[in-house]
Design an enzyme around this catalytic site. Structure first.
Site, PDB file in Angstrom:
ATOM      1  N   ASP A  15       0.858  -1.191   0.000  1.00  0.00           N
ATOM      2  CA  ASP A  15       0.000   0.000   0.000  1.00  0.00           C
ATOM      3  C   ASP A  15       0.888   1.233   0.000  1.00  0.00           C
ATOM      4  O   ASP A  15       1.931   1.262   0.669  1.00  0.00           O
ATOM      5  CB  ASP A  15      -0.982  -0.006   1.174  1.00  0.00           C
ATOM      6  CG  ASP A  15      -0.332  -0.111   2.532  1.00  0.00           C
ATOM      7  OD1 ASP A  15      -0.122   0.930   3.177  1.00  0.00           O
ATOM      8  OD2 ASP A  15      -0.039  -1.247   2.955  1.00  0.00           O
ATOM      9  N   GLU A  34      -8.248   4.743  12.222  1.00  0.00           N
ATOM     10  CA  GLU A  34      -7.227   4.489  13.234  1.00  0.00           C
ATOM     11  C   GLU A  34      -6.955   5.776  14.008  1.00  0.00           C
ATOM     12  O   GLU A  34      -7.587   6.803  13.786  1.00  0.00           O
ATOM     13  CB  GLU A  34      -5.937   4.000  12.556  1.00  0.00           C
ATOM     14  CG  GLU A  34      -5.421   4.932  11.458  1.00  0.00           C
ATOM     15  CD  GLU A  34      -4.196   4.374  10.741  1.00  0.00           C
ATOM     16  OE1 GLU A  34      -3.204   4.110  11.427  1.00  0.00           O
ATOM     17  OE2 GLU A  34      -4.246   4.228   9.499  1.00  0.00           O
TER      18      GLU A  34
END
Length: 314
Positions: free
Chosen positions: A13, A102
């Site tokens: 990613d 997050e």
């Protein structure tokens, strides 16, 4: 939660932090796919989104897009709308759209954050017609993300271990980010490296044949003369990935999180199976549900699916 294993696909990613990427070199280094950052909060588009999306696709990688959320600042629908508006300007992804939740998101508390995530996921699916999933840390998932989110696949981060920490919402991961200090040819500096379950990869990369060692996924689903997805043989019955069938037929598929139940064109789906975060439905059940016809070719191990016109329920 399962441990990673040799049969998992290697996925990276990336965002603007990786700078200029030689995508051909990345592909040659054994990387099968990439999740690419699109946006953050409201009004922030990743500077390398367009270049990374085009480069990864050109190199033949299977691609997904992600959005870094700020529930502590913004409403879910507003962030979903922004993400969808940026994605429309980019290339079509293969993997589900990803909600990255997050950090400071936890300040709003578990109940509110769970509801916020559901609202974003459902709105992005409505706006884009594309499936969604969640990325988060293992400890964050355990602390803040409630059981209704089990309806969506999990991409979990936990570094330095072979098996991520368990949580009460998901029994298995679809993608496991096991290091943030990986090194891949074509990228200067560190990059996140992930293990992806083979079945999950196959479900969203229909142009890629199943791994030879995973013959359970070797049933080709043919829709309108084209390969739409790979089904699975389970106890002698053929099951197909519901989302990919819906996409191929142009039929809306949605999850109603409160019921933890999928719907197709407004019709409730029963007797489905969740495997590696993907919803599978028996071929016969799918044909009955959609007023369609499914034909099994035993010699070629292919299912030919056709759909008759039918009225959708409101």
């Amino acid at each position: 939660m399962q441990a990673k294993r040799p049969g998992n696909r290697k996925i990276i990613d990336v965002s603007h932090h990786q700078g200029e990427i030689d995508w051909a070199a990345v592909q040659a280094d054994g990387v099968h796919g990439a999740f690419i950052k699109v946006s953050e909060g409201i009004g922030v588009t990743d500077a390398k989104f367009a270049a990374n999306a085009a480069g990864a696709k050109k190199a033949g990688l299977t691609v997904g897009f992600y959005h870094y959320a700020h529930p502590e600042r913004s409403e879910a629908v507003a962030e979903a709308t922004f993400f969808a508006s940026v994605v429309r300007a980019g290339q079509a992804p293969d993997f589900p759209h990803v909600l990255d939740v997050e950090g400071a998101a936890g300040v709003i508390g578990a109940d509110k954050l769970t509801a916020w995530c559901i609202a974003w996921l459902e709105e992005v699916e409505r706006l884009t017609g594309h499936p969604t999933m969640i990325y988060t840390g293992a400890s964050f998932a355990k602390t803040y993300l409630g059981k209704p989110l089990a309806a969506w696949p999990l991409w979990v981060a936990h570094y330095g271990v072979e098996q991520p920490m368990a949580n009460a919402t998901w029994s298995a991961w679809s993608v496991f980010q096991f290091t943030s200090n990986g090194h891949i040819k074509g990228i200067s500096g560190d990059v996140d490296i992930n293990a992806m379950e083979q079945a999950f990869f196959d479900a969203y990369a229909a142009r890629t044949a199943p791994h030879p060692a995973n013959q359970a996924n070797n049933v080709k689903i043919i829709v309108n003369g084209k390969l739409a997805a790979y089904g699975r043989l389970i106890e002698g019955r053929v099951y197909l990935p519901l989302r990919q069938l819906g996409d191929a037929l142009g039929v809306p598929v949605e999850w109603k999180a409160a019921e933890a139940t999928p719907y197709v064109a407004g019709r409730i789906v029963t007797n489905f199976k969740l495997i590696d975060g993907v919803t599978y439905l028996g071929v016969r059940s799918a044909a009955e549900l959609l007023d369609g016809k499914a034909t099994w070719d035993n010699e070629t191990k292919k299912v030919y699916f056709s759909l008759a016109p039918f009225a959708t329920n409101a």
